[in-house]
Write a protein that holds these residues in place. Structure first.
Motif, PDB file in Angstrom:
ATOM      1  N   GLU A 192      12.884   1.748  57.221  1.00 14.66           N
ATOM      2  CA  GLU A 192      13.486   1.406  55.468  1.00 14.66           C
ATOM      3  C   GLU A 192      14.997   1.952  54.866  1.00 14.66           C
ATOM      4  OE1 GLU A 192      10.375  -0.031  52.829  1.00 14.66           O
ATOM      5  OE2 GLU A 192      11.877  -1.330  52.095  1.00 14.66           O
ATOM      6  N   CYS A 193      15.133   3.065  55.625  1.00 10.90           N
ATOM      7  CA  CYS A 193      16.264   3.171  54.533  1.00 10.90           C
ATOM      8  C   CYS A 193      17.381   2.751  54.835  1.00 10.90           C
ATOM      9  CB  CYS A 193      16.309   5.388  54.331  1.00 10.90           C
ATOM     10  SG  CYS A 193      15.336   5.772  53.278  1.00 10.90           S
ATOM     11  N   ALA A 194      17.536   2.934  56.494  1.00 13.04           N
ATOM     12  CA  ALA A 194      18.659   2.375  57.429  1.00 13.04           C
ATOM     13  C   ALA A 194      18.991   0.876  57.107  1.00 13.04           C
ATOM     14  CB  ALA A 194      18.314   2.763  58.804  1.00 13.04           C
ATOM     15  N   VAL A 195      17.328   0.208  56.874  1.00 12.83           N
ATOM     16  CA  VAL A 195      18.117  -0.986  56.520  1.00 12.83           C
ATOM     17  C   VAL A 195      18.723  -1.587  55.219  1.00 12.83           C
ATOM     18  CG1 VAL A 195      16.445  -3.284  56.169  1.00 12.83           C
ATOM     19  CG2 VAL A 195      16.026  -2.077  57.628  1.00 12.83           C
ATOM     20  N   LEU A 196      18.187  -0.875  54.337  1.00 15.77           N
ATOM     21  CA  LEU A 196      18.974  -0.189  52.992  1.00 15.77           C
ATOM     22  C   LEU A 196      20.071  -0.060  52.946  1.00 15.77           C
ATOM     23  CD1 LEU A 196      18.147  -0.392  49.649  1.00 15.77           C
ATOM     24  CD2 LEU A 196      18.542   2.080  50.128  1.00 15.77           C
ATOM     25  N   ALA A 197      20.301   0.556  53.413  1.00 13.26           N
ATOM     26  CA  ALA A 197      22.290   1.579  54.059  1.00 13.26           C
ATOM     27  C   ALA A 197      22.951   0.505  54.354  1.00 13.26           C
ATOM     28  CB  ALA A 197      22.112   2.693  54.775  1.00 13.26           C
ATOM     29  N   GLY A 198      21.961  -0.563  54.854  1.00 13.55           N
ATOM     30  CA  GLY A 198      23.084  -1.297  56.214  1.00 13.55           C
ATOM     31  C   GLY A 198      23.014  -2.387  54.875  1.00 13.55           C
ATOM     32  N   LYS A 199      22.231  -2.500  54.207  1.00 16.68           N
ATOM     33  CA  LYS A 199      22.901  -4.053  53.565  1.00 16.68           C
ATOM     34  C   LYS A 199      23.497  -4.216  52.450  1.00 16.68           C
ATOM     35  CE  LYS A 199      17.968  -6.479  53.560  1.00 16.68           C
ATOM     36  NZ  LYS A 199      16.623  -6.767  53.222  1.00 16.68           N
ATOM     37  N   THR A 200      23.375  -2.009  51.930  1.00 15.60           N
ATOM     38  CA  THR A 200      24.153  -2.228  50.832  1.00 15.60           C
ATOM     39  C   THR A 200      25.788  -2.087  51.464  1.00 15.60           C
ATOM     40  OG1 THR A 200      22.900  -0.592  50.186  1.00 15.60           O
ATOM     41  CG2 THR A 200      24.707   0.155  48.896  1.00 15.60           C
ATOM     42  N   ILE A 201      25.973  -1.072  52.479  1.00 20.61           N
ATOM     43  CA  ILE A 201      27.587  -1.208  53.469  1.00 20.61           C
ATOM     44  C   ILE A 201      28.217  -2.957  53.594  1.00 20.61           C
ATOM     45  CG2 ILE A 201      28.683  -0.464  54.872  1.00 20.61           C
ATOM     46  CD1 ILE A 201      27.126   1.680  55.460  1.00 20.61           C
ATOM     47  N   PHE A 202      27.169  -3.489  53.724  1.00 18.16           N
ATOM     48  CA  PHE A 202      27.227  -4.809  54.387  1.00 18.16           C
ATOM     49  C   PHE A 202      27.638  -5.736  53.151  1.00 18.16           C
ATOM     50  CE2 PHE A 202      26.744  -9.445  55.309  1.00 18.16           C
ATOM     51  CZ  PHE A 202      28.158  -9.636  55.840  1.00 18.16           C
ATOM     52  N   LEU A 203      27.222  -5.030  51.671  1.00 15.37           N
ATOM     53  CA  LEU A 203      27.399  -6.206  50.554  1.00 15.37           C
ATOM     54  C   LEU A 203      28.413  -5.501  49.897  1.00 15.37           C
ATOM     55  CD1 LEU A 203      23.278  -6.540  49.060  1.00 15.37           C
ATOM     56  CD2 LEU A 203      25.222  -8.201  49.932  1.00 15.37           C
ATOM     57  N   PHE A 204      28.968  -4.521  49.499  1.00 21.96           N
ATOM     58  CA  PHE A 204      30.470  -3.984  49.396  1.00 21.96           C
ATOM     59  C   PHE A 204      31.283  -4.359  50.518  1.00 21.96           C
ATOM     60  CE2 PHE A 204      28.019  -0.087  48.289  1.00 21.96           C
ATOM     61  CZ  PHE A 204      28.386  -0.142  46.333  1.00 21.96           C
ATOM     62  N   VAL A 205      30.993  -4.380  51.802  1.00 17.20           N
ATOM     63  CA  VAL A 205      32.829  -4.691  52.520  1.00 17.20           C
ATOM     64  C   VAL A 205      32.805  -7.258  52.597  1.00 17.20           C
ATOM     65  CG1 VAL A 205      32.354  -3.567  53.967  1.00 17.20           C
ATOM     66  CG2 VAL A 205      31.504  -4.997  54.684  1.00 17.20           C
ATOM     67  N   LEU A 206      31.319  -7.008  51.616  1.00 13.77           N
ATOM     68  CA  LEU A 206      32.034  -8.786  51.660  1.00 13.77           C
ATOM     69  C   LEU A 206      33.050  -9.058  51.290  1.00 13.77           C
ATOM     70  CD1 LEU A 206      30.404 -10.934  53.285  1.00 13.77           C
ATOM     71  CD2 LEU A 206      28.594 -11.475  51.333  1.00 13.77           C
ATOM     72  N   PRO A 207      32.682  -8.946  49.745  1.00 10.44           N
ATOM     73  CA  PRO A 207      34.008  -9.387  49.589  1.00 10.44           C
ATOM     74  C   PRO A 207      35.915  -9.317  50.296  1.00 10.44           C
ATOM     75  CG  PRO A 207      32.636  -8.059  48.099  1.00 10.44           C
ATOM     76  CD  PRO A 207      31.976  -7.766  49.316  1.00 10.44           C
ATOM     77  N   VAL A 208      35.713  -7.763  51.073  1.00 11.53           N
ATOM     78  CA  VAL A 208      36.709  -7.886  50.975  1.00 11.53           C
ATOM     79  C   VAL A 208      36.760  -8.977  52.552  1.00 11.53           C
ATOM     80  CG1 VAL A 208      37.914  -5.937  52.733  1.00 11.53           C
ATOM     81  CG2 VAL A 208      36.906  -5.781  50.826  1.00 11.53           C
ATOM     82  N   ILE A 209      35.898  -9.479  53.027  1.00 11.44           N
ATOM     83  CA  ILE A 209      35.727 -10.202  54.328  1.00 11.44           C
ATOM     84  C   ILE A 209      36.175 -11.427  53.458  1.00 11.44           C
ATOM     85  CG2 ILE A 209      34.394 -11.479  55.775  1.00 11.44           C
ATOM     86  CD1 ILE A 209      32.719  -9.409  55.930  1.00 11.44           C
ATOM     87  N   VAL A 210      35.616 -11.816  52.749  1.00 12.04           N
ATOM     88  CA  VAL A 210      35.850 -13.093  51.879  1.00 12.04           C
ATOM     89  C   VAL A 210      37.175 -13.213  51.527  1.00 12.04           C
ATOM     90  CG1 VAL A 210      35.568 -14.764  49.874  1.00 12.04           C
ATOM     91  CG2 VAL A 210      33.359 -13.243  50.944  1.00 12.04           C
TER      92      VAL A 210
END
Lengths: 254, 578
Positions: free
Chosen positions: B430-448
């Protein structure tokens, strides 16, 4: 020995301490009580010269402490509220540094450090880094640092926090003995029981102002109350302790 | 008798307040401002060793160029070592400036006295002027230690390599003197410049305002240093071609001034380099003077008043802006209470804590510099994006994701995270999933933002395709990077990357090719027809299959460690009621 005259400290026009006056003679132990935010720590910081008062004076042997801060601090031992030490030093190294900066002679310094470390049960930990010390151990290091140079004036700001039962007992007796030895002691605490037993005089602060200042055994008599706890509650407490605790239980159980 | 006197003098010196205070300050700077553990103590030795490596490696790599036999085999009969070694000297000077400036940035927080110093030193019978002098002395010593450490290997090796085929000791002496003068002056200038910038801002601004802009300033300086390094190879080409006088802009590069000093010390400087040497000397002295003056001003303004400044940090205002956004995230992405709580903790830690912010800022700075260099060297396409223009955003994203991943592994201060250390994730990954989601949510604005730039620069379709590719590639990279993550972000007791840092750096450098260069080539190839992008589908399929297999294996290993490898209970309870 120490005289405080109408001491006031304002932070951007908001008064943290207002018109505080008291004095401590050699052999006296003045206990300072007050709830959080009463101005105890600000008063202490002004007593040690860490803060400049907005108005008022702190006199040591009749002279303003700011006229010769270095000379005043040579006579001062101070234990802060938080044991914010340098974590990469060992306990002995920290004390060596303090002793050296206090200008103590090498042999006397080394002997005193060794003896005090033993008496405060820190001898076996003397070469371990402070990072590995518990809060109580750090507090003991600060106590040793304050006592090391045999100062005439001692200022303790919550010195019992984190101390184990045995060291706290030793400290209470030590405080009494320091008074008997002619030291002037300013002792800030939240622990009424210790203040009641050890201090010769009491100063109670509330919202930065003095609400009571008298000899310890006289205060309850003057106030016609049974104990210091009652006196304190009457003077500074803004809430009914019983009622608040009942409400907490209700919220927790809900 | 004399020995006894010397020993007595030495003891007296060690008992002087100046020595004690300078030693204390030096220790604080070496071991970190708030070092609370032995691991940091061990780190300084490793850091000092690592800092000597770049100069040593660069010197050894140049042996091929200066070896007389190798030159003979290449047919180089005429060889002027003064002129030939000048471009390499420039590289050494830039490297020394980069590392010394980097060290000053690393030690930024410890350069000035703080609350701990106030509480510990002010109540002691020590003159505050003595504390100031001792601190300045300690900072100068720190600068000297790192300058010597960074340049020690190259100071010996490079002159040896250059003069290997020369018989005259005088020649070796000249090369060594020039080299040492150039790199030491460059190092000192770089360290002093960072120190002066920090001092000037601290002297001018209130403490809170300085704290608020501190990260931005550091990031900006890091970008400037990295740009200087990135430009070094092109500038050294100009030097090799003798084209320095033609490029007016070069005279404003501090590294060129110290190259002038180096050549002047060798006794081989022309008019231009002699002028550079003079400018370098003046600049060095002015920078050191400004640094000392700013430090004195900052000290008198802040140290005496430190007790009055509230402990509350400038960046600690409650972050309320995204209340609606966080509710949307709760419904869509963060599905369990564990994920919601831990995500908010990670978000606030990243926004408020200096250490992780700095880690991400450094990675982002590297990414931006690398991306700008890519675009600068490979041109800009008018019709459609070039390979470099496709690769640049990928490089930025790659660095951003890596920065976040490493920031998650660096523990924040104990008082910030103690409660989360008690929290146990419901399942192993669950920690790995959480870390993955967190990183993705952080980089999403950069992608946009990147997709937006593509829409504005080219077309809506180009922007959408770019956004899609970036999302797929980022999600894949993140999934691979968080495979073994078993803690909440920022709550690891010890940073795992310390054990195999060199291997990881190598892998990450190689990873740029897989994440940025190859996909950018495919994207460019797909300029002709977007359907070609479908080539990425089987490639991603293979990568995801590999990740899934690895994840299953890792979970099995972790289960064995957690449940099977359990030692015998050390404590037994006596059942006295039986």
């Amino acid at each position: 020995m120490l005289e405080v005259r109408r001491l006031t400290k304002r932070y951007s026009s908001l008064p943290a301490v207002q018109d505080v006056s008291f004095s401590i003679a050699p052999g006296q132990i003045l206990g300072c009580l007050g709830p959080n935010g009463a101005g105890k720590s600000t008063t202490v910081k002004m007593l040690i010269g860490l803060l400049q008062p907005s108005s008022g004076q702190v006199l040591f042997n009749g002279a303003d402490i700011h006229s010769d801060l270095v000379g005043y601090r040579k006579q001062l031992g101070y234990v802060p509220e938080e044991p914010n030490l340098y974590p990469y030093l060992s306990g002995r190294e920290y004390l060596e540094m303090v002793g050296t900066l206090r200008g103590m002679e090498r042999r006397q310094r080394e002997r005193k450090i060794a003896d005090l470390l033993r008496l405060f049960s820190l001898h076996s930990h003397r070469d371990g880094s402070i990072a590995s010390y518990s809060k109580g151990m750090r507090q003991r290091i600060l106590l040793i640092a304050a006592l090391l140079d045999n100062p005439a004036l001692l200022i303790f700001d919550e010195p019992l926090s984190g101390l184990d039962v045995v060291t706290a007992l030793v400290f209470k007796n030590l405080l009494r003995r320091l008074g008997e030895c002619g030291k002037a002691v300013f002792y800030c605490s939240h622990v009424l029981e210790v203040v009641e037993k050890v201090c010769s005089h009491l100063l109670i602060l509330r919202a930065g102002q003095v609400v009571a200042y008298a000899a310890a055994d006289e205060l309850p008599k003057v106030r016609k109350e049974a104990s210091l706890e009652e006196t304190f509650s009457q003077l500074v407490s803004e809430v009914d302790a019983q009622q608040v605790s009942d409400e907490i239980i209700q919220v927790v159980a809900a | 008798m004399k020995n006894r006197e010397v020993a007595q003098h030495s003891r007296n010196f060690k008992d002087s307040p100046l020595y004690q205070l300078a030693k204390l300050k030096l220790g604080r700077m070496l071991y970190g401002a708030n070092a609370e553990s032995d691991e940091i103590e061990a780190g300084i030795g490793v850091a000092l060793s690592l800092l000597t490596l770049p100069g040593a490696f660069l010197s050894l790599l140049l042996f091929n160029k200066y070896g007389s036999l190798l030159r003979l085999l290449r047919g180089q009969v005429r060889f002027d070592p003064y002129a030939s070694s000048l471009p390499d000297e420039y590289l050494f000077i830039v490297l020394a400036m980069l590392v010394s400036g980097g060290v000053a940035l690393w030690k930024w927080d410890t350069l000035f006295l703080d609350r701990r110093d106030t509480v510990n030193l002010v109540p002691l019978p020590v003159d505050t002027r003595q504390i100031f002098v001792a601190s300045l002395l300690a900072i100068s010593l720190l600068a000297l230690i790192f300058c010597i450490d960074v340049n020690a290997a190259s100071a010996v090796l490079f002159p040896l390599v250059v003069s290997a085929s020369q018989e005259s000791f005088l020649f070796f002496g000249k090369i060594a003197a020039g080299h040492v003068l150039g790199i030491l002056a460059g190092s000192l200038f770089s360290f002093a410049a960072v120190f002066a910038i920090a001092g000037v801002f601290l002297a001018m601004l209130p403490t809170r305002a300085f704290q608020a802009i501190s990260l931005f300033l550091r990031s900006l300086i890091a970008v400037v240093l990295l740009l200087l390094f990135a430009s070094a190879f092109r500038v050294s080409q100009y030097i090799a071609q003798g084209a320095v006088p033609r490029h007016v802009g070069l005279r404003y590069l501090p590294s060129m001034w110290f190259l002038g000093m180096c050549q002047w010390a060798r006794g081989a400087a022309g008019a231009t380099l002699r002028h550079f040497a003079f400018v370098g000397l003046i600049a060095l002295l002015i920078t050191i003077a400004i640094g000392a003056l700013a430090y004195a001003l900052a000290y008198s303004r802040h140290f005496s008043r430190m007790a009055e400044v509230s402990a509350e940090r400038a960046g600690s205002k409650v972050w309320r802006a995204g209340a609606i956004g966080s509710r949307i995230l709760d419904v869509t992405v963060l599905r369990t209470p564990f994920e919601r709580a831990a995500f908010r903790f990670a978000l606030r830690t990243l926004l408020r804590s200096d250490r992780p912010r700095m880690a991400v800022a450094v990675f982002l700075a590297i990414g931006f510099v690398a991306a700008s260099q890519l675009v600068m060297w490979n041109g800009i396409g008018a019709e459609g994006p070039t390979t470099a223009q496709y690769a640049a955003p990928l490089v930025i994203l790659y660095c951003c994701i890596l920065g976040l991943r490493y920031a998650f592994e660096a523990p924040v201060e104990l008082n910030a995270n103690w409660i989360f250390r008690f929290l146990i994730a419901p399942t192993l990954d669950e920690c790995a999933v959480l870390a993955g989601k967190t990183i993705f949510l952080f980089v999403l604005p950069v992608i946009v933002a990147i997709a937006g730039v593509f829409v504005l620069r080219w077309s809506l379709v180009a922007g959408l395709l770019e956004g899609m590719v970036l999302i797929v590639l980022s999600a894949t990279l993140i999934a691979g990077l968080v495979l073994t993550f078993r803690k909440l972000p920022f709550t690891c007791a010890k940073a795992g990357f310390q054990h195999n840092a060199l291997v990881r750096i190598l892998l990450h450098v190689l990873g740029v090719a897989g994440f940025a260069i190859v996909p950018a080539g495919i994207q460019h190839w797909a300029n002709a027809s977007a359907v070609r992008l479908l080539v990425l589908v089987p490639m991603m399929g293979v990568v995801w299959w590999g990740i899934c297999v690895r994840r299953a294996e890792q979970l099995d290993i972790d289960r064995q460690i957690v449940f099977w490898d359990r030692g015998q209970d050390e404590l037994e309870l006596l059942n006295l009621n039986a």
